[in-house]
Write an enzyme that holds these catalytic residues in place. Structure first.
Site, short mmCIF file in Angstrom:
data_model
loop_
_atom_site.label_atom_id
_atom_site.label_comp_id
_atom_site.label_asym_id
_atom_site.label_seq_id
_atom_site.Cartn_x
_atom_site.Cartn_y
_atom_site.Cartn_z
N HIS A 59 0.78 -1.11 -0.13
CA HIS A 59 -0.05 0.00 -0.15
C HIS A 59 0.98 1.37 0.06
O HIS A 59 1.64 1.21 0.74
CB HIS A 59 -0.81 -0.06 1.33
CG HIS A 59 -0.39 -0.16 2.58
ND1 HIS A 59 0.13 -1.60 2.97
CD2 HIS A 59 -0.04 0.59 3.61
CE1 HIS A 59 0.51 -1.67 4.00
NE2 HIS A 59 0.66 -0.19 4.49
N HIS A 92 1.12 4.93 0.76
CA HIS A 92 0.62 6.15 1.54
C HIS A 92 0.49 7.56 0.76
O HIS A 92 1.72 7.81 0.34
CB HIS A 92 1.24 6.48 2.85
CG HIS A 92 0.93 5.27 3.80
ND1 HIS A 92 0.08 5.17 4.80
CD2 HIS A 92 1.79 3.93 4.07
CE1 HIS A 92 0.18 4.22 5.51
NE2 HIS A 92 1.16 3.44 5.06
P1 5GP Z 1 1.26 0.38 7.38
O1 5GP Z 1 1.65 0.83 8.81
O2 5GP Z 1 0.93 -1.00 7.22
O3 5GP Z 1 2.16 1.13 6.54
O4 5GP Z 1 -0.11 1.19 7.15
C1 5GP Z 1 -1.49 0.49 7.30
C2 5GP Z 1 -2.37 1.63 7.13
O5 5GP Z 1 -3.72 0.97 7.11
C3 5GP Z 1 -2.63 2.34 8.51
O6 5GP Z 1 -2.38 3.57 8.25
C4 5GP Z 1 -4.00 1.94 9.04
O7 5GP Z 1 -4.73 3.10 9.55
C5 5GP Z 1 -4.48 1.66 7.65
N1 5GP Z 1 -5.78 0.80 7.97
C6 5GP Z 1 -5.55 -0.41 8.79
N2 5GP Z 1 -6.87 -0.95 8.73
C7 5GP Z 1 -7.83 -0.27 7.76
C8 5GP Z 1 -8.90 -0.47 7.35
O8 5GP Z 1 -9.77 -1.47 7.77
N3 5GP Z 1 -9.67 0.60 6.69
C9 5GP Z 1 -8.75 1.25 6.16
N4 5GP Z 1 -9.25 2.25 5.35
N5 5GP Z 1 -7.45 1.53 6.72
C10 5GP Z 1 -6.80 0.63 7.52
#
Ligand code: 5GP
Ligand code: ZN
Length: 150
Positions: free
Chosen positions: A98, A100
């Site tokens: 993903h 950001h």
């Molecule tokens: P990471 O730390 O893995 O780069 O970011 C994961 C992101 O996914 C986090 O910013 C978190 O807020 C977001 N996230 C986690 N679960 C969900 C969800 O169920 N729906 C959405 N829209 N975002 C999510």
């Protein structure tokens, strides 16, 4: 498959989707770091950028490029920080690639990418460059790795 982003891709759970193509979905982060914080994900469940097929990576970053301006403009941002936590050691919490896109403003209190790191690099830059060029040459054909700065 229990992956939360796969479930969003399949529309099994709700998300504030802002764009969808044949290969990619973009939706708002449920815990936004700033207004307009978007996540762009490939439909394919792959943990890291290097796991993506070239066409999947092309499609992903094509959408990132397409969204960067509109996301920023929609919330009157001055810029965006675009980043990927790539692997669990980096803090990646969901093992589905993903990207950001986080809108930014002057003096918004957030740092640059440089502020993530405590600056721990010990090895000679030329030596590291040689190692990486060798690894790139082994991993791929068609990329000119050059000879370094000499
Ligand atoms: P990471 O730390 O893995 O780069 O970011 C994961 C992101 O996914 C986090 O910013 C978190 O807020 C977001 N996230 C986690 N679960 C969900 C969800 O169920 N729906 C959405 N829209 N975002 C999510
Ligand atoms: Zn997934």
């Amino acid at each position: 498959m229990d992956c939360i982003f796969c479930r969003i891709v399949r529309a099994e759970i709700p998300a504030e989707v802002v764009a969808r193509t044949d290969d990619v979905v973009a939706f708002l982060d449920v815990q936004p770091l700033a207004d307009g914080h978007v996540l762009v994900v490939p439909l394919a469940h792959e943990a890291c950028v290097e796991d993506l097929e070239p066409a999947q990576a092309d499609a992903l970053f094509r959408v990132v490029r397409l969204l960067a301006g509109p996301v920023r403009e929609a919330v009157d941002g001055a810029g965006t920080t675009i980043g990927v936590n790539n692997g669990t050691a980096t803090g990646q919490t969901i093992p589905h690639v993903h990207v950001h896109i986080v809108p930014r403003w002057q003096n918004d209190g957030a740092g640059s990418v440089h502020t993530i790191f405590p600056r721990k690099a010990y090895r000679d830059v030329k030596e590291v460059g040689t190692l990486i060029r060798a690894a790139v040459a082994e991993a791929s054909s068609g990329i000119d790795v050059g000879r370094g700065a000499d």
